[in-house]
Design an enzyme around this catalytic site. Structure first.
Site, PDB file in Angstrom:
ATOM      1  CB  CYS A  77      -1.270   0.369   1.113  1.00 37.06           C
ATOM      2  SG  CYS A  77      -1.464   1.332   1.743  1.00 37.06           S
TER       3      CYS A  77
ATOM      4  CB  CYS B  71      -5.034   3.788  -4.296  1.00 34.83           C
ATOM      5  SG  CYS B  71      -5.012   2.245  -4.634  1.00 34.83           S
TER       6      CYS B  71
END
Length: 333
Positions: free
Chosen positions: A99, A258
């Site tokens: 991530c 993201c």
């Protein structure tokens, strides 16, 4: 009580805790001993925005200089070469190898809480060690490693070796699929509806999504060709070095940002000959600078991270949501 830090990168928010604090109490040590069985429900409880602290994901940090015995628990590639490691879990309790926004937050947390003051250091991740270049909290560069283009490894079901500008068999859309440690389905220049789901200044990212994107994304995620689900990106090209991006994350839904999605979009754009290798990606939560290097094939990403607040939570109470009665009795005995 377990200390935690609430952090965010472009509005993508995380709860960060350290293993040293977990190992200081019996309930924390028990949690780590049974981590494989309990991590998913524990992450869901922590990240629940109504009954927990609330976040898109949970980050668990370890300082191997202080706790070398935990290297075996992580079992990551190159773990012996890193002083710091992390575990990242999505808010729905699912695992993710990477991530990008979370990793920048982890880098800042390591600096603030582990006294890692080198401008260059590495964090052990499930994809191997990631090099961090720290200039300031507003300029943290992370190495996300090489993109995975092999369709079976993304994974996406197709007879072709790669899924590049290929039909999705959904609403006449074409996509390119890339893994950056998690699977992404990138769709370029699908015309967005002028109608949004809510006010354009809403804090809810779903409200700022074009209504057709919000309708398409969950249906794309449920397609049989994505056996592990997928993050869906809708990319609107402004120039070869600038793109506007809407991301519907696996496990989170609409999100302000993201980072791995931004990275996957640049890779997909290069493969489709639509973007340069160095691109500014504009997301609902802000901008990221992404570069896919021809020299080493790695994707590097630069952006900010921020500590928003800190606090403490009662671990035993949190564990009430993740253990059976028998397990709770075992801890109390």
């Amino acid at each position: 009580m377990i200390p935690f830090t609430k952090m965010q990168g472009l509005g993508n928010d995380f709860v960060v805790i350290g293993t040293r604090d977990l190992t200081a109490i019996d309930a924390g040590r028990e949690l780590l001993r049974h981590w494989k069985d309990r991590y998913s429900r524990f992450a869901r409880a922590v990240c629940d925005r109504r009954f927990g602290i609330g976040a898109d994901g949970l980050i668990v940090m370890v300082d191997f200089r202080d706790q070398p015995e935990l290297r075996e628990m992580f079992a990551y590639p190159d773990v012996s070469q890193s002083d710091v490691g992390w575990i990242y879990l999505n808010g729905d309790g699912s695992k993710s190898d990477m991530c990008g926004n979370g990793l920048r937050c982890a880098a800042l947390w390591a600096r603030n809480h582990f006294a890692v003051y080198d401008t260059r250091f590495t964090i052990a991740t499930a994809r191997g060690k990631s090099e961090i270049i720290y200039k300031s909290a507003n300029e943290i560069t992370i190495n996300l490693g090489e993109p995975v283009l092999d369709a079976k490894s993304v994974p996406v079901k197709t007879k072709a070796k790669q899924f590049v500008n290929a039909p999705l068999n959904f609403s006449d859309l074409k996509a390119t699929c890339v893994s950056m440690g998690n699977p992404h389905c990138v769709i370029f220049d699908a015309p967005p509806d002028a109608k949004l789901l809510g006010p354009s200044d809403s804090d809810d990212p779903a409200a700022r999504f074009p209504s057709n994107y919000a309708s398409y994304a969950p249906q794309i995620q449920s397609l049989d060709i994505f056996p592990e689900g997928v993050n869906v990106e809708f990319a609107l090209i402004e120039s070869e070095s600038r793109v506007r991006l809407y991301v519907w994350e696996r496990g989170c839904g609409a999100t302000l940002a993201c980072a791995t999605g931004a990275a996957a979009t640049v890779v997909a754009g290069v493969l489709e000959k639509k973007l340069a290798r160095k691109v500014t990606v504009n997301l609902l939560g802000g901008s990221l600078d992404v570069e896919w290097s021809e020299k080493d094939n790695c994707v590097r990403l630069t952006g900010p991270a921020n500590e928003t607040f800190s606090g403490n939570f009662e671990l035993s109470s949190m564990l009430d949501d993740v253990m059976t009665r028998g397990q709770r009795e075992a801890i109390c005995s």
